[in-house]
Design an enzyme around this catalytic site. Structure first.
Site, PDB file in Angstrom:
ATOM      1  N   SER A 107       4.367  -0.263   1.058  1.00 19.11           N
ATOM      2  CA  SER A 107       5.378  -0.523   0.036  1.00 19.11           C
ATOM      3  C   SER A 107       5.652   0.713  -0.817  1.00 19.11           C
ATOM      4  CB  SER A 107       4.945  -1.698  -0.833  1.00 19.11           C
ATOM      5  OG  SER A 107       3.676  -1.451  -1.377  1.00 19.11           O
ATOM      6  N   THR A 165       0.803  -1.210   0.000  1.00 20.82           N
ATOM      7  CA  THR A 165       0.000   0.000   0.000  1.00 20.82           C
ATOM      8  C   THR A 165       0.835   1.259   0.000  1.00 20.82           C
ATOM      9  OG1 THR A 165      -2.093  -0.363   1.063  1.00 20.82           O
ATOM     10  CG2 THR A 165      -0.646   1.102   2.191  1.00 20.82           C
ATOM     11  N   ASP A 184      -4.185   4.748  -0.825  1.00 15.24           N
ATOM     12  CA  ASP A 184      -4.618   4.231  -2.125  1.00 15.24           C
ATOM     13  C   ASP A 184      -5.687   3.175  -1.839  1.00 15.24           C
ATOM     14  OD1 ASP A 184      -2.923   1.312  -3.006  1.00 15.24           O
ATOM     15  OD2 ASP A 184      -2.697   2.316  -1.081  1.00 15.24           O
ATOM     16  N   SER A 191       0.572  -0.761  -4.950  1.00 12.81           N
ATOM     17  CA  SER A 191      -0.448   0.272  -4.748  1.00 12.81           C
ATOM     18  C   SER A 191      -1.081   0.591  -6.080  1.00 12.81           C
ATOM     19  CB  SER A 191       0.152   1.552  -4.195  1.00 12.81           C
ATOM     20  OG  SER A 191       1.148   1.283  -3.270  1.00 12.81           O
ATOM     21  N   GLY A 216      -0.231  -3.521   5.528  1.00 14.65           N
ATOM     22  CA  GLY A 216       0.171  -4.825   6.022  1.00 14.65           C
ATOM     23  C   GLY A 216      -0.929  -5.823   5.747  1.00 14.65           C
ATOM     24  N   LYS A 221      -8.932   1.820   3.205  1.00 17.11           N
ATOM     25  CA  LYS A 221      -7.815   1.643   4.117  1.00 17.11           C
ATOM     26  C   LYS A 221      -7.805   2.645   5.248  1.00 17.11           C
ATOM     27  CE  LYS A 221      -5.173  -0.325   0.464  1.00 17.11           C
ATOM     28  NZ  LYS A 221      -3.930  -0.415  -0.261  1.00 17.11           N
ATOM     29  N   ARG A 262      -5.825  -0.286  -3.314  1.00 18.37           N
ATOM     30  CA  ARG A 262      -5.627  -1.616  -3.897  1.00 18.37           C
ATOM     31  C   ARG A 262      -5.257  -2.609  -2.798  1.00 18.37           C
ATOM     32  NH1 ARG A 262      -1.348  -2.534  -8.677  1.00 18.37           N
ATOM     33  NH2 ARG A 262      -3.031  -1.638  -9.891  1.00 18.37           N
ATOM     34  N   ASP A 279       4.668   2.125  -7.677  1.00 17.71           N
ATOM     35  CA  ASP A 279       4.777   0.935  -6.843  1.00 17.71           C
ATOM     36  C   ASP A 279       3.757  -0.098  -7.309  1.00 17.71           C
ATOM     37  OD1 ASP A 279       3.619  -0.015  -3.637  1.00 17.71           O
ATOM     38  OD2 ASP A 279       5.454  -0.710  -4.601  1.00 17.71           O
TER      39      ASP A 279
END
Lengths: 273, 141
Positions: A168, A40, A56, A208, A86, A72, A58, A205
């Site tokens: 991430s 994320t 984000d 995400s 996580g 999130k 995803r 990334d």
């Protein structure tokens, strides 16, 4: 010391029953099932009136995107929100649990919850479980003492910062913050900066993607802008229609619209019970 | 009397099921199945002891002794084993768990487990009177 409690009825909680069996299976080479992570980009920053949190949307399960529009940013208290990175189940369970604890505390004390209360509860829970509860959180809120922003790592360490990123995509987002953040941002500047940081995470990334969620918390007021920006729109049907390659001869064209209008006809008698 | 076709799961504290708990031996007696299990148990114990010492230092050594006595009394006031479980309200107020909310409150409710066994009234009374071994409410079949 003699046993203090006499056969009290059993309670729930973590059950370690099958640990030995799982160890033995892993030794024989059985792969444990993969779980859903939120790999994320989550960010938070403090602006002049309060805190802005961004995330984000995803959620990934190994190499597959399992949720294109997940939430999130979790609710903790009317004045406190928490972004989670996580393992998805861990972040949701931990934030729900601490949200319930905060509500019990509010009933007990009769006061608005403070951000450091949430921080201490989360931190002691995560440390107790020695990092097995993989939840990396960005906690932000405004209470009587002012705006606060904290990051909490899975093993239980915490940081208090004016701007923070986790997940991430944290490096991509942090690069944007480090170059453009300054103190005394206005609300619009803050939202724009958070959106840029999340977009940087989305586009750079793999873990995400999809849309940007933003949450603005000020004293006595909060705004949850779900899907504030949609930089990856899904177009389901091509506007031009299906085009055949040149060698194909079109014999018949029939277009059936997917949605049919439902007409409500006034029936004669109502149903009698 | 019916012959029981299944072996009791937990007799007098010894965990009998090899598939669930591994083979029984000296090592399994000393070490728990997962390092986290022993860590959680020892943390709980240490925190209780620390609280007790703080109370003894603040209010004198008689106060924690009195609290322990109260806890023993409150934990013994239970309904006879059967369909209705005892709520242990007094004990919860004394230990403070009435105001706490933790993983044991929403995870793994024993009434929802697949191997839930309704409490056997007769077995429970036998355990209370000391005629049988084993927990009052055995969890597994």
């Amino acid at each position: 010391m003699s046993k203090l409690e006499f056969d009290v009825p059993a309670k729930g909680g973590f059950s370690f029953d099958l640990c030995k069996r799982n160890e033995m299976l892993m030794k024989k080479g059985v792969q444990p099932p993969s779980y859903r992570k939120t790999g994320t980009t989550i960010v938070g920053l403090i602006f002049q009136d309060g805190v802005i949190l961004g995330a984000d949307t995803r959620a990934t399960e190994g190499p597959i995107v399992c949720d294109k529009n997940c939430e999130k940013i979790h609710y903790m208290a009317p004045n406190i929100y928490c972004c989670g990175a996580g393992t998805a189940a861990d972040t949701e369970a931990v934030t729900d649990m601490v949200s319930s604890q905060l509500q019990l505390h509010r009933h007990h004390t009769g006061r608005e919850s403070r951000v450091i209360t949430a921080l201490t509860l989360l931190k002691s829970h995560l440390f107790n479980y020695q990092g097995y509860v993989q939840a990396a959180l960005v906690l932000g809120g405004v209470d009587v003492t002012g705006p606060h922003l904290h990051t909490i790592y899975p093993h239980g360490s915490t940081d208090t910062l004016p701007f923070a990123t986790m997940g991430s995509g944290s490096l991509a987002a942090m690069a944007v913050f480090e170059s453009k953040y300054h103190e005394g941002l206005t609300r619009d500047e803050g939202i724009k900066l958070v959106t840029e940081a999340i977009c940087s995470g989305i586009f750079n990334d793999l873990g995400s993607g999809s849309n940007v969620d933003v949450c603005v918390i000020t004293k006595g007021h909060k705004e949850y802008l779900r899907n504030h920006l949609l930089p990856n729109p899904r177009s389901y049907v091509s506007a031009k229609g299906f085009s055949f390659s040149k060698k194909t001869e079109v014999l018949l064209t029939k277009v059936t619209p997917l949605k049919e209008k439902v007409e409500i006809i006034q029936s004669g008698e109502a149903m009698e019970e | 009397m019916e012959e029981t076709k299944t072996i009791a799961h937990e007799i007098g504290g010894i965990q009998n099921d090899a598939l669930r708990f591994g083979l029984y031996g000296v090592k399994s007696d000393l070490i728990d199945s997962h390092p986290l299990q022993s860590s959680l148990a020892s943390t709980k114990k240490t925190q209780e002891e620390m609280k007790r010492k703080v109370l003894a230092n603040t209010y004198g050594s008689a106060f924690p002794l009195k609290t322990d006595l109260d806890r023993q009394i409150l934990s013994r006031f239970q309904r006879p084993p059967g369909a209705i479980p005892s709520s242990m309200l007094g004990l919860e107020v004394l230990t403070g768990s009435l105001e706490r909310f933790g993983p044991e409150d929403y995870l793994n409710d024993p009434r929802d487990s697949e191997t839930f066994r309704p409490a056997d009234m007769h077995h429970g009374m036998e355990v209370r009177l000391g005629l049988s071994k084993g927990p009052v409410c055995p969890m597994f079949i």
